[in-house]
Design a protein around this motif. Structure first.
Motif, PDB file in Angstrom:
ATOM      1  N   UNK A 309       0.835  -1.201   0.000  1.00 47.85           N
ATOM      2  CA  UNK A 309       0.000   0.000   0.000  1.00 47.85           C
ATOM      3  C   UNK A 309       0.871   1.253   0.000  1.00 47.85           C
ATOM      4  N   UNK A 310       0.413   2.274  -0.729  1.00 43.16           N
ATOM      5  CA  UNK A 310       1.050   3.578  -0.646  1.00 43.16           C
ATOM      6  C   UNK A 310       1.987   3.864  -1.795  1.00 43.16           C
ATOM      7  N   UNK A 340      -6.615   9.702   1.719  1.00 46.22           N
ATOM      8  CA  UNK A 340      -5.910  10.700   2.536  1.00 46.22           C
ATOM      9  C   UNK A 340      -4.549  11.032   1.923  1.00 46.22           C
ATOM     10  N   UNK A 341      -3.831   9.991   1.506  1.00 45.25           N
ATOM     11  CA  UNK A 341      -2.485  10.173   0.960  1.00 45.25           C
ATOM     12  C   UNK A 341      -2.516  10.904  -0.373  1.00 45.25           C
ATOM     13  N   UNK A 346      -1.858  13.387   3.287  1.00 45.79           N
ATOM     14  CA  UNK A 346      -1.754  12.935   4.674  1.00 45.79           C
ATOM     15  C   UNK A 346      -1.259  11.500   4.687  1.00 45.79           C
ATOM     16  N   UNK A 347      -0.062  11.309   5.262  1.00 44.85           N
ATOM     17  CA  UNK A 347       0.534   9.975   5.303  1.00 44.85           C
ATOM     18  C   UNK A 347       0.314   9.372   6.682  1.00 44.85           C
ATOM     19  N   UNK A 349       1.022   6.922   9.558  1.00 48.99           N
ATOM     20  CA  UNK A 349       2.213   6.132   9.916  1.00 48.99           C
ATOM     21  C   UNK A 349       2.030   4.636   9.727  1.00 48.99           C
ATOM     22  N   UNK A 350       0.781   4.174   9.770  1.00 49.72           N
ATOM     23  CA  UNK A 350       0.509   2.750   9.620  1.00 49.72           C
ATOM     24  C   UNK A 350       0.935   2.223   8.251  1.00 49.72           C
ATOM     25  N   UNK A 351       0.940   3.099   7.243  1.00 49.64           N
ATOM     26  CA  UNK A 351       1.276   2.654   5.894  1.00 49.64           C
ATOM     27  C   UNK A 351       2.734   2.218   5.764  1.00 49.64           C
ATOM     28  N   UNK A 352       3.584   2.648   6.690  1.00 49.21           N
ATOM     29  CA  UNK A 352       5.011   2.307   6.594  1.00 49.21           C
ATOM     30  C   UNK A 352       5.236   0.802   6.583  1.00 49.21           C
ATOM     31  N   UNK A 353       4.403   0.067   7.307  1.00 51.06           N
ATOM     32  CA  UNK A 353       4.571  -1.386   7.398  1.00 51.06           C
ATOM     33  C   UNK A 353       4.217  -2.095   6.098  1.00 51.06           C
ATOM     34  N   UNK A 354       3.569  -1.390   5.179  1.00 48.19           N
ATOM     35  CA  UNK A 354       3.091  -2.026   3.952  1.00 48.19           C
ATOM     36  C   UNK A 354       3.760  -1.452   2.707  1.00 48.19           C
TER      37      UNK A 354
END
Length: 370
Positions: A309-310, A340-341, A346-347, A349-354
């Motif tokens: 994701x992201x 959001x992104x 708006x990033x 922080x949860x997206x970092x894991x993916x």
């Protein structure tokens, strides 16, 4: 045909349509490229919203799943308001029966709502369980949605919101430097300011990313008319390698195999036999129910079974793929976080894991084909 869009979503499944609706409601101009309106990925699902029954360990993935489960009631209500259709959302709870010779493992996160039911109590909770069932874990906050009804509702929402749906097979994604500049399709060439790759198990065919198909076979039965009730099974049964998902109209979904066979189509006798044996063991009365349908589909798996994701290596392309067996559950949170992104920068922080970069061996921008 050469057409320019603001945002082009490549993939018209549950994830792609959910993000398209979310972006459109925020004011974006969005189009969706889809190859198959039948959506075999959406079909390879029973619509369980089961972060607890799935026993996802404490992790960013569990946080993502719990956040999405919490979003579900308001999300489906909004879709139903837009379309006038029903999604089959049902907070049925999920019962995870434990059979003889199986470990009575406690839930991985004790702060979440769960309860152990012993042999007698579990039968009071759900009549008709098999003799080998010695108890079970009850997860009242887990739920379900009818994945096919949800897909139809999302399709209807795109029509109501005037989101352009482009029917065609995606071909080459054209890149220059660190940007995507267009996509060749069987319907012509399309360009956009921003792109989202939400092509599920077909994503790897378009860009070299660690997503591959994992086939799931499923079947459904129906409650006989002379049963006396429309649906005697009032909760999802989530067993070892098997799940049984009742619908309020009398259907019961049984799934699912998990097979690394690339895109090999079709149901197999071995697959059906394993599903039926597992289901009848948990709920023996199923052996007397008429079979409605067999089907299969392909889940988008990744090496660690977590979504991608992201941000991507191309500054105007966003990943929304690799959801494996949690695509239905993660649809609302994927739509929210990526909207959001993309729309508000708006990033979460949860997206970092993916992030895609956790698979450094699979694909790097400097090695991408231009």
């Amino acid at each position: 045909m050469n057409s320019s869009k603001n945002i082009l979503i490549i993939g018209g499944g549950i994830i792609g349509l959910s993000l398209a609706v979310e972006l459109k409601l925020r004011g974006a101009s969005v189009a969706v490229l889809t190859a198959d309106s039948k959506q075999p990925t959406a079909r390879a699902a029973a619509g369980m919203l089961a972060p607890q029954a799935e026993r996802i360990p404490p992790s960013p993935m569990l946080d993502l799943c719990l956040q999405s489960r919490a979003l579900y009631p308001a999300w489906v209500e909004q879709l139903e308001d837009i379309t006038g259709l029903k999604t089959g959302y049902w907070r049925s709870g999920i019962l995870a029966p434990v059979c003889q010779n199986e470990p009575q493992e406690k839930p991985l996160l004790s702060t979440l709502n769960s309860q152990w039911l012993d042999r007698d109590t579990v039968r009071q909770h759900q009549f008709g369980l098999g003799q080998e069932v010695i108890g079970g874990w009850w997860y009242p906050d887990d739920a379900q949605v009818d994945n096919r009804a949800l897909f139809r509702t999302l399709q209807a929402a795109t029509k109501e919101l005037h989101i352009e749906i482009i029917q065609g097979n995606a071909g080459e994604i054209i890149r220059q430097g660190n940007r995507v500049v267009g996509i060749e399709t069987t319907a012509g060439k399309f360009q956009a300011d921003r792109y989202v790759l939400a092509a599920g198990p077909w994503s790897e065919k378009l860009l070299d990313i660690s997503v591959f198909p994992r086939k799931g076979q499923m079947l459904s039965v129906c409650v006989p008319e002379d049963c006396g009730v429309i649906q005697p099974l009032q909760t999802v049964l989530f067993g070892t390698g098997i799940y049984i998902v009742p619908r309020q109209d009398g259907r019961i979904i049984i799934g699912a195999t998990s097979e690394n066979v690339d895109f090999t189509p079709g149901n197999t006798p071995a697959g059906m036999q394993s599903l039926l044996a597992g289901a009848i063991k948990l709920y023996p009365e199923l052996q007397n129910y008429p079979i409605l349908e067999f089907w299969w589909g392909f889940r988008p798996a990744t090496p660690d079974e977590l979504p991608i994701l992201g941000a991507s290596a191309w500054e105007n392309l966003t990943w929304a793929t690799g959801h494996y067996r949690n695509g239905i559950l993660l649809a609302p949170v994927t739509a929210k976080l990526l909207a959001d992104l993309m729309w508000e920068q708006k990033l979460d922080p949860l997206l970092a894991a993916f992030h895609y970069s956790r698979f450094p061996e699979s694909w790097k921008f400097e090695n991408a084909k231009e």
